[in-house]
Motif scaffolding. Structure first.
Motif, short mmCIF file in Angstrom:
data_model
loop_
_atom_site.label_atom_id
_atom_site.label_comp_id
_atom_site.label_asym_id
_atom_site.label_seq_id
_atom_site.Cartn_x
_atom_site.Cartn_y
_atom_site.Cartn_z
N LEU A 1 -9.46 49.53 33.95
CA LEU A 1 -9.14 48.15 34.28
C LEU A 1 -8.27 48.10 35.53
N THR A 2 -8.82 47.43 36.56
CA THR A 2 -8.09 47.34 37.84
C THR A 2 -7.19 46.12 37.86
N ALA A 3 -7.72 44.97 37.45
CA ALA A 3 -6.94 43.73 37.52
C ALA A 3 -7.58 42.70 36.62
N VAL A 4 -6.77 41.67 36.30
CA VAL A 4 -7.25 40.49 35.58
C VAL A 4 -6.85 39.28 36.41
N TYR A 5 -7.82 38.39 36.64
CA TYR A 5 -7.59 37.22 37.49
C TYR A 5 -7.80 35.95 36.66
N ALA A 6 -6.91 34.99 36.89
CA ALA A 6 -7.14 33.63 36.39
C ALA A 6 -7.92 32.88 37.46
N MET A 7 -9.10 32.38 37.13
CA MET A 7 -9.95 31.67 38.09
C MET A 7 -9.53 30.20 38.07
N ARG A 8 -8.67 29.85 39.05
CA ARG A 8 -8.07 28.52 39.08
C ARG A 8 -9.04 27.44 39.54
N VAL A 9 -10.13 27.81 40.19
CA VAL A 9 -11.10 26.83 40.71
C VAL A 9 -12.41 26.96 39.93
N ILE A 10 -12.87 25.86 39.37
CA ILE A 10 -14.20 25.79 38.76
C ILE A 10 -14.95 24.70 39.53
N ALA A 11 -15.92 25.10 40.34
CA ALA A 11 -16.58 24.18 41.27
C ALA A 11 -18.09 24.28 41.15
N ASN A 12 -18.78 23.32 41.83
CA ASN A 12 -20.23 23.32 41.93
C ASN A 12 -20.63 23.47 43.40
N PRO A 13 -21.82 23.96 43.67
CA PRO A 13 -22.27 24.04 45.06
C PRO A 13 -22.42 22.63 45.66
N PHE A 14 -22.28 22.60 46.96
CA PHE A 14 -22.47 21.33 47.68
C PHE A 14 -23.90 20.83 47.44
N ASN B 1 -31.49 24.46 41.14
CA ASN B 1 -30.61 25.57 40.76
C ASN B 1 -29.16 25.30 41.14
N LEU B 2 -28.96 24.56 42.28
CA LEU B 2 -27.60 24.23 42.68
C LEU B 2 -26.94 23.32 41.67
N ARG B 3 -27.72 22.39 41.14
CA ARG B 3 -27.14 21.45 40.19
C ARG B 3 -26.68 22.16 38.91
#
Length: 956
Positions: free
Chosen positions: A357-370, A468-470
């Motif tokens: 295990l190298t690292a654990v990240y909290a993914m602060r951004v949950i986004a959709n493609p433009f 697929n973007l949606r």
């Protein structure tokens, strides 16, 4: 008819003259508690002398014809009759004092016992264990043997002084040791299942700003896995956050993009409500729970070795690969490095272990493609009506290029990105560059985050439409979280305890005291009793300095190996280990000059501050004196008697009188050397203080009478035990003959019981041969003097076991158990005579019953008969008759069901039991464990500590 009117054959004696009545014939049957030894009384002596006045043996007295009491001659005879009465009274007393069974004075029994070489037991000092606390930043301290501490007396008690028995090396870091509370987390990646090996992760701090549904990205040296948060719990005491992950990756709905870059502050899942429902945790333990509590609570502490001298270890134990002997050896070879060795070793294993295990990240951004909100393009017919809709085709996106629905400033270059495809699978990449751009596509205009991905791994740009973007989610804005150590959930138990740090210089043979909340006591089959604190003594048998190389970041921790496993299990977070522990015994040291020698025989000196302290020892009589006598500063030795001493033997005898004063008696010159003439040349060092008063409660000893530099406080975490008073007259009466039975050699089974009965501190004993299903052994049941508690960690228990092996067959298996108690229940109605008051008679009946069925009068395995109870009550003056309604008993192993049914059982009985049994030691066939299969002998008594077991009422 006679002249006096008496019927023939029934003479009243009124017509008879004087007659010779003395000396009376003396006849006593065996086993009487008192001897009849008077040859006459004042009346019989006077009658006899009057009769002899008329005897032909004294013709000179024939002229004395008067028999009037006022005559001087008759008055003289009356006076001599009184003298005879007094002489025979004292002669009878002397005769009674000449036999052990009938003697009424303790001194008489003492002198008679001396004739057979038995000395009345002077009592035994209680033993206890001190736990010292040193001042903060104190240097190592040696607490010398003989350091004193006193108890804080309860009302009606006096302060008792205790002294340590040996030197103690104490250190401030050993004041209160803690077991290891946490360890590095082991989070691995299962490549075959593409899953984590755990669903619980701990992070440093309590401000992780995580919420349910947030994404966590685990990076295993390039292999990545995204998991979602299920619950978040902040531990403000330990300053860490527990995160439980969702069982499977659950994609969020498209609307989840509305979450801000840093999420909301704290959800309600972080908060711990302090509000309790009615009665939560406040209920009273029901009676039926006692059936689960009693067996667990009655488990005794593990019997410990008497001292470090009894600790035997193999070479493999001493030189174990992790044993502390290795750094000790290196410290001897490299003395210059010794001061820094443990300090360097404590950090030498940081990052030594390999962790994927190298690292654990909290993914602060949950986004959709433009373009995920782009509407389809309508197609119009000739009538300007919409006939169909056409979707947009991807434009500008690529495998290495991704545009987000708006600009997210928290995304940094080089940060990881997780992209969730419409089918729920994830692809992972890194942000090569992140740029804010104005995007115009799919009929939409606005700001966008342009992510140049490295490597090129996004498949979402493919296809003829932007569908697929949606259905794509992007997890970005990675913030690295620090991993915390995970709490160790296991209870503290068994024979090994790993400490919270690396400690140097612990030695095998040291005592420690373990205390904490017990987890082995159950209220019912599924619930343990909370808040019950247990404490027990343990000896260190070995020290390991170990590290778990499979855990990344693990450091060296000290593990204590115990000589015997702990008797209880403890909740880890509540456990403390007293490390500065030393044994102590009751008594205070006195230094005293006895006087000067005069070269005469049998010189005698009296100790000025009685009583002399005797401590428990594995000797013939179970005690050892603390007295040391020096003549001209040369140590002399105590002998049991003058017989066998030579003219050059530096020896003395001790004699203790009925008042407890001890005298030192020197030899005659032929038998034992005489002390030479000198001025104040005979000195003694001894301790005074002994008996039951030393059996103080746990925590009662807290006053430092001796305070070495650096010592802050002292306490006894365990109660003191084993203290017993000197022999009473009745105790010595039946113990003195026992000393002549075994003759200090244990051959027969009965010898073990007889030997135990004369052992200091033991009040009752029995022995029998049994089998535990594995081997045959001698089962010895003991009870303390006055039924004092005998802890299996006490000196008394350890020393009597050692004495059995010393004076008996060392290959004969033995087992020593403390008596099993049965408490009598007596309910009786008593009718008193008309001239007596019930309020005066009742206390006398209670006293008579408590005496007849108390500890002193009952033996092990001695049953109680209804006739005994009736006889005892009927023997009280003022009792007309007695009606016993109930005679029963409550055994020591009573269950809650038995207690609940006791009232019904007593009321339903048609009549009292004619006999209450008391079993010898026996084998319980229901037990499968050989260690629990043998049960101790029973002692059936009436206890004043439970007054409701004796219920008396007046019959009117």
């Amino acid at each position: 008819m006679s002249n006096c009117g008496c019927a023939p054959g029934q003479p009243c004696g009124c017509c008879q003259g004087t007659q010779v009545l003395t000396p009376r014939t003396i006849s006593n049957r065996p086993g009487l508690p008192a001897l009849t030894y008077r040859v006459g009384t004042q009346g019989t002596f006077l009658e006899t002398m009057k009769a002899r006045l008329s005897s032909a043996d004294y013709p000179a007295l024939a002229g004395l014809r008067t028999r009037e009491a006022s005559d001087p001659a008759i008055a003289l005879l009356d006076a001599w009759a009184c003298v005879g009465d007094v002489l025979t009274f004292y002669q009878e007393r002397i005769a009674n004092e000449g036999y052990v069974r009938t003697a009424t004075e303790r001194r008489s029994v003492l002198e008679l016992a001396n004739l057979v070489g038995y000395r009345l037991r002077p009592g035994v000092a209680a033993s206890v264990y001190f736990a010292y606390t040193l001042e903060n930043k104190s240097l190592p301290v040696v607490v010398p043997a003989g350091s004193k501490a006193q108890s804080i007396p309860d009302p009606g008690e006096t302060a008792q002084t205790f002294e340590t028995s040996e030197d103690l090396e104490a250190r401030v870091e050993w004041n209160l040791l803690k077991p290891r509370p946490t360890r590095p987390q082991r989070i691995d990646y299962n490549y075959s299942e593409k899953a984590l090996t755990t669903d619980t992760v701990y992070f440093d701090g309590t401000a992780t700003k995580l919420n349910p549904g947030d994404g966590l990205l685990f990076d295993f040296n390039g292999t990545r896995l995204l998991r979602h948060v299920k619950t978040v719990k902040a531990d403000y005491t330990a300053q860490r956050t527990q995160v439980i992950l969702q069982e499977t990756a659950q994609p969020l709905a498209a609307a989840a993009h509305a979450a801000t870059a840093f999420g909301t502050a704290f959800s309600t899942t972080h908060m711990m409500s302090s509000t309790k429902g009615d009665g939560d945790g406040q209920g009273v333990i029901p009676l039926d729970a006692l059936s689960f509590l009693a067996p667990s609570l009655s488990v005794p502490a593990t019997p410990q070795l008497a001292s470090a001298a009894n600790l035997a270890r193999s070479v493999s134990q001493v030189f174990n690969a992790s044993a502390d002997v290795h750094p000790q050896l290196l410290s001897q070879f490299y003395p210059l490095a010794a001061a820094y060795f443990y300090q360097a070793w404590a950090v030498s294993f940081l990052d030594y272990a390999y962790s994927p295990l190298t690292a654990v990240y909290a993914m602060r951004v949950i986004a959709n493609p433009f373009g995920y909100t782009a509407n389809k393009t309508p197609n119009f017919g000739s009538d300007n009506k919409v006939t169909s809709q056409s979707d947009w085709s991807p434009s500008g996106e690529g495998a290495d290029l991704l545009f987000l629905d708006t600009f997210y400033g928290s995304i940094s270059n080089g940060s990881p990105v997780a992209i969730q495809a419409p089918d729920g699978t994830y692809t992972y990449s890194d942000v090569g560059t992140h740029t804010e751009v104005a995007r115009s596509a799919y009929g939409l205009n606005g700001k966008s985050s342009r992510l140049d991905l490295t490597p090129s791994s996004w498949p979402g740009y493919t296809g003829t439409t932007i569908d697929n973007l949606r259905k794509t989610l992007v997890y970005a804005g990675a913030e690295r979280l620090g991993l915390a150590q995970e709490p160790i959930p296991d209870d503290v138990k068994g024979s090994q305890i790993t400490l919270d740090d690396l400690y140097s210089d612990f030695k095998a043979g040291r005592w420690i005291i373990v205390t904490g909340e017990r987890t082995d006591v159950r209220i019912n089959a599924s619930q343990t009793l909370p808040g019950l604190v247990g404490t027990e003594l343990a000896m260190i048998a070995g020290v390991l300095q170990d590290v778990d190389l499979t855990l990344a970041g693990d450091t060296v921790h000290t593990t204590l190996t115990l000589a015997k496993p702990l008797a209880y299990t403890y909740k880890r977070s509540t456990v403390g280990l007293y490390g500065n522990v030393v044994k102590a015994t009751h008594g205070e040291t006195r230094n005293e000059v006895l006087g000067g020698g005069n070269a005469g025989p049998l010189q005698t000196f009296v100790l000025k501050q009685p009583p002399l302290t005797y401590v428990s020892a594995p000797s013939v009589d179970g005690i050892a004196s603390t007295l040391q006598v020096r003549v001209n500063e040369v140590l002399w030795h105590e002998a049991r008697g003058l017989a066998g001493l030579g003219p050059r033997d530096r020896a003395y005898l001790t004699r203790t009188d009925n008042e407890g004063k001890t005298s030192v008696v020197f030899g005659t010159g032929d038998q034992g050397l005489r002390p030479p003439t000198g001025l104040e040349n005979i000195a003694a060092v001894y301790r005074n203080g002994i008996g039951k008063s030393g059996n103080v409660k746990a925590g009662q000893i807290s006053l430092l009478a001796s305070k070495p530099l650096g010592v802050k406080a002292v306490v006894n975490p365990l109660r003191a035990s084993g203290g017993a008073d000197k022999d009473t007259r009745d105790q010595a009466r039946w113990r003195a003959p026992l000393a002549t039975l075994s003759l200090d050699r244990l051959v027969s089974v009965q010898d073990y019981a007889d030997f135990a009965m004369t052992f200091g501190g033991i009040g009752k004993a029995s022995a029998t041969r049994l089998t535990d299903g594995v081997r045959q052994l001698v089962e010895i049941t003991i009870a303390g003097v006055d039924d004092i508690p005998i802890d299996q960690s006490s000196d008394l228990y350890a020393n009597i076991q050692k004495a059995f092996r010393t004076y008996g067959d060392p290959y004969q298996p033995i087992r020593v158990d403390v008596r099993e108690l049965r408490l009598l229940v007596i309910n009786a109605g008593v009718k008193v005579l008309p001239d007596y008051l019930w309020v005066n008679v009742k206390p006398k009946i209670q006293a008579a019953l408590l005496d007849a069925f108390g500890f002193e009068r009952r033996d092990l395995a001695q049953p109680v008969y209804l006739s005994e109870v009736i006889q005892t009550i009927q023997g009280v003056v003022g009792v007309a008759y007695v009606d016993v309604d109930a005679l029963d008993s409550v055994p020591e192993g009573v269950t809650a069901d038995d207690l609940a049914q006791l009232s019904t059982q007593l009321q339903a009985a048609d009549q009292p039991h004619a006999r209450i049994p008391a079993r010898e030691a026996w084998v319980d066939p229901t037990q499968t464990d050989p260690a629990k299969r043998i049960r101790a002998a029973q002692l059936t008594i009436l206890s004043p500590a439970v007054p409701d077991t004796l219920n008396l009422k007046e019959l009117t």
